[in-house]
Scaffold this motif. Structure first.
Motif, short mmCIF file in Angstrom:
data_model
loop_
_atom_site.label_atom_id
_atom_site.label_comp_id
_atom_site.label_asym_id
_atom_site.label_seq_id
_atom_site.Cartn_x
_atom_site.Cartn_y
_atom_site.Cartn_z
N LYS A 183 -94.74 -33.21 114.04
CA LYS A 183 -96.05 -33.68 114.47
C LYS A 183 -96.19 -35.19 114.23
CE LYS A 183 -101.02 -33.19 113.70
NZ LYS A 183 -102.08 -32.46 113.00
N ASN A 184 -95.74 -35.66 113.08
CA ASN A 184 -95.82 -37.09 112.77
C ASN A 184 -95.00 -37.93 113.76
OD1 ASN A 184 -97.54 -36.82 110.58
ND2 ASN A 184 -95.88 -36.56 109.10
N LYS A 185 -93.80 -37.40 114.12
CA LYS A 185 -92.97 -38.11 115.11
C LYS A 185 -93.67 -38.17 116.47
CE LYS A 185 -88.39 -37.05 113.19
NZ LYS A 185 -87.12 -36.33 113.43
N ILE A 186 -94.26 -37.03 116.84
CA ILE A 186 -94.96 -36.95 118.13
C ILE A 186 -96.13 -37.92 118.17
CG2 ILE A 186 -96.35 -35.47 119.63
CD1 ILE A 186 -94.61 -33.11 118.58
N LEU A 187 -96.90 -38.00 117.08
CA LEU A 187 -98.04 -38.91 117.02
C LEU A 187 -97.60 -40.36 117.15
CD1 LEU A 187 -100.19 -37.21 114.23
CD2 LEU A 187 -100.75 -37.39 116.67
N GLU A 188 -96.44 -40.69 116.52
CA GLU A 188 -95.90 -42.05 116.66
C GLU A 188 -95.51 -42.34 118.10
OE1 GLU A 188 -92.67 -42.74 113.99
OE2 GLU A 188 -93.87 -42.37 112.18
N ASN A 189 -94.87 -41.33 118.74
CA ASN A 189 -94.47 -41.49 120.15
C ASN A 189 -95.69 -41.66 121.07
OD1 ASN A 189 -91.72 -41.28 119.64
ND2 ASN A 189 -91.72 -39.05 119.84
N LEU A 190 -96.72 -40.86 120.80
CA LEU A 190 -97.94 -40.95 121.60
C LEU A 190 -98.59 -42.33 121.45
CD1 LEU A 190 -99.59 -37.45 121.04
CD2 LEU A 190 -98.84 -38.40 123.22
N SER A 191 -98.61 -42.83 120.23
CA SER A 191 -99.19 -44.15 119.97
C SER A 191 -98.41 -45.23 120.71
CB SER A 191 -99.18 -44.42 118.47
OG SER A 191 -99.69 -45.70 118.19
N SER A 192 -97.09 -45.09 120.73
CA SER A 192 -96.23 -46.05 121.41
C SER A 192 -96.47 -46.02 122.93
CB SER A 192 -94.76 -45.75 121.11
OG SER A 192 -93.91 -46.61 121.82
N GLU A 246 -93.22 -26.92 107.46
CA GLU A 246 -92.78 -28.25 107.03
C GLU A 246 -92.10 -29.01 108.18
OE1 GLU A 246 -92.16 -31.60 104.87
OE2 GLU A 246 -93.36 -29.88 104.24
N LEU A 247 -91.24 -28.27 108.93
CA LEU A 247 -90.58 -28.87 110.09
C LEU A 247 -91.62 -29.27 111.16
CD1 LEU A 247 -87.48 -26.51 110.47
CD2 LEU A 247 -87.44 -28.95 109.87
N ALA A 248 -92.62 -28.39 111.33
CA ALA A 248 -93.67 -28.66 112.31
C ALA A 248 -94.48 -29.89 111.90
CB ALA A 248 -94.58 -27.45 112.44
N TYR A 249 -94.72 -30.04 110.60
CA TYR A 249 -95.47 -31.19 110.10
C TYR A 249 -94.71 -32.49 110.36
CZ TYR A 249 -97.86 -34.32 106.85
OH TYR A 249 -98.54 -35.37 106.29
N LEU A 301 -98.60 -24.95 112.60
CA LEU A 301 -99.25 -25.34 111.34
C LEU A 301 -100.47 -24.48 111.04
CD1 LEU A 301 -99.02 -29.23 111.64
CD2 LEU A 301 -97.88 -27.83 109.92
N LYS A 302 -101.14 -24.04 112.06
CA LYS A 302 -102.37 -23.27 111.88
C LYS A 302 -102.10 -21.77 111.70
CE LYS A 302 -106.91 -22.51 113.97
NZ LYS A 302 -107.78 -22.81 115.13
N LEU A 331 -96.03 -30.78 123.18
CA LEU A 331 -95.29 -30.58 121.92
C LEU A 331 -96.23 -30.66 120.71
CD1 LEU A 331 -92.09 -32.72 122.67
CD2 LEU A 331 -92.23 -30.22 122.52
N LEU A 332 -97.24 -31.54 120.80
CA LEU A 332 -98.22 -31.67 119.72
C LEU A 332 -99.02 -30.37 119.57
CD1 LEU A 332 -99.52 -33.56 117.62
CD2 LEU A 332 -101.14 -34.27 119.41
N GLN A 333 -99.39 -29.76 120.69
CA GLN A 333 -100.11 -28.49 120.66
C GLN A 333 -99.27 -27.40 119.99
OE1 GLN A 333 -101.21 -27.79 124.78
NE2 GLN A 333 -103.32 -28.41 124.38
N GLU A 334 -98.00 -27.35 120.31
CA GLU A 334 -97.09 -26.36 119.70
C GLU A 334 -97.00 -26.56 118.19
OE1 GLU A 334 -93.29 -26.44 121.60
OE2 GLU A 334 -94.13 -26.15 123.61
#
Length: 362
Positions: free
Chosen positions: A86-95, A80-83, A70-71, A62-65
């Motif tokens: 991405k922040n939610k996904i990064l939080e999930n990955l960290s968890s 904006e939705l992708a951004y 974004l790119k 999902l992060l790759q998508e």
């Protein structure tokens, strides 16, 4: 831990999970409840890691998508939705990463904790000749009295008498009968035990110093240490121990040599060659397991700057000074002035000090 190291760790556990998945459905495992329970516990532990890994990989996809949008996408609202995504996904990955690290730590601690296990104890005479053999017998008595106080049972697996009295070597199988803390208490006993006293044979009243070695092994299942029978050389011979006429008429005693490690084990206490073989295999398995464990514990002890838990049998751990009525444990610099009580099995106080010291420096 770097992400590449995390993925590598995930892959290692995933591979072990698939290996156990295949093993646990084999008829010889299903028919053996003891082995099945051990494997089932490992299966469930590793299954949790596999599930974490699957969640981790989905989030990475999902992060790759999100990064691709974004790119490459020109739609501002979509970016904006992708951004936000991405922040939610990064939080999930960290968890997930934190949960994984915690679980890896739990598994690594569990792997080196065998405090609940039954044990095999080996006592061997060292420097001091006949006096060392006598001290082996004294320490044997000390331990057996301690076992009685603790409610543990023991059996002699192998015994080799000394020249006059005592033992050159004796091996015990200690069973807690369901009680916990066997290895957790006795693991501190591994090492060189030194005695300073006037031997009975000394005519001029001089104090002599002798030493014996003690080795304590946690008992392990065959599923934990797989010994290839083709690596074992088996010899049989007539027992020299007690047991009546039968002992000297048949070759019931067994000597096993593990060719890769050159470890040799003897057992002659049973009347049956088959039973002696089983006991010898258990001792051999425990020794091989302990060797691997000691390698890990030595690395840990370097960090702790302590020898309390290394199980290094070449290290002088304790001195029994008879003239001064003193027992000194050199690892924690603790002395107890009650030698008679100590030799009568009252060793728990010293063990408790060692336990406290171990927890303090972890």
């Amino acid at each position: 831990m770097k992400k590449s190291s995390l993925v590598q760790k995930f892959e290692e556990y995933k591979k072990k999970f698939h290996e156990i998945s295949k093993s646990i459905i084999q008829p010889n495992i299903l028919s053996n409840q003891k082995k099945y329970k051990i494997l089932l516990k490992k299966y469930l532990q590793l299954q949790k890691i596999v599930f974490l890994y699957e969640r981790y990989n989905k989030k990475l996809s999902l992060l790759q998508e999100a990064n691709f949008i974004l790119k490459n996408d020109s739609d501002i609202e979509l970016k904006e939705l992708a951004y936000q995504e991405k922040n939610k996904i990064l939080e999930n990955l960290s968890s997930i990463e934190k949960e994984s690290y915690d679980y890896f730590l739990f598994l690594s601690k569990e792997k080196i904790t065998e405090d609940h296990r039954n044990v095999i104890i080996e006592l061997r005479s060292g420097t001091g000749g006949d006096e060392a053999c006598l001290f082996v017998e004294d320490i044997l008595r000390m331990y057996t009295m301690y076992f009685k106080k603790s409610g543990w049972k023991y059996k002699i697996i192998h015994a080799q008498k000394g020249g006059i009295k005592g033992y050159k070597e004796i091996i015990l199988d200690v069973n807690g009968n369901g009680k916990e803390g066997i290895y957790g208490n006795l693991k501190f006993e591994s090492g060189v035990h030194r005695v300073q006293r006037i031997p009975k044979t000394e005519s001029q009243g001089r104090v002599h110093t002798s030493a014996i070695t003690v080795a304590v092994f946690p008992q392990v299942e065959d599923i934990e240490v797989n010994i290839n029978l083709s690596d074992i050389k088996k010899d049989t011979f007539r027992s020299s121990g007690a047991g009546g006429q039968h002992v000297n008429k048949t070759e019931s005693a067994v000597r096993l040599t593990h060719i890769p490690s050159k470890i040799t084990v003897e057992c002659q206490e049973e009347r049956s060659q088959h039973k002696n073989f089983e006991k010898a295999i258990n001792v051999l398995r425990a020794r091989i397991y302990k060797i691997e464990k000691e390698k890990k514990l030595k690395k840990i002890s370097i960090k702790r700057k302590s020898l309390v838990s290394t199980g290094d049998r070449s290290v002088k751990i304790r001195t029994y000074n008879y003239p001064k009525n003193r027992i000194t444990d050199h690892r924690i610099h603790k002395s107890i002035y009650d030698l008679i009580g100590f030799m009568n099995g009252n060793i728990q106080e010293m063990i408790n000090f060692l336990k406290f010291f171990e927890k303090k420096i972890i």
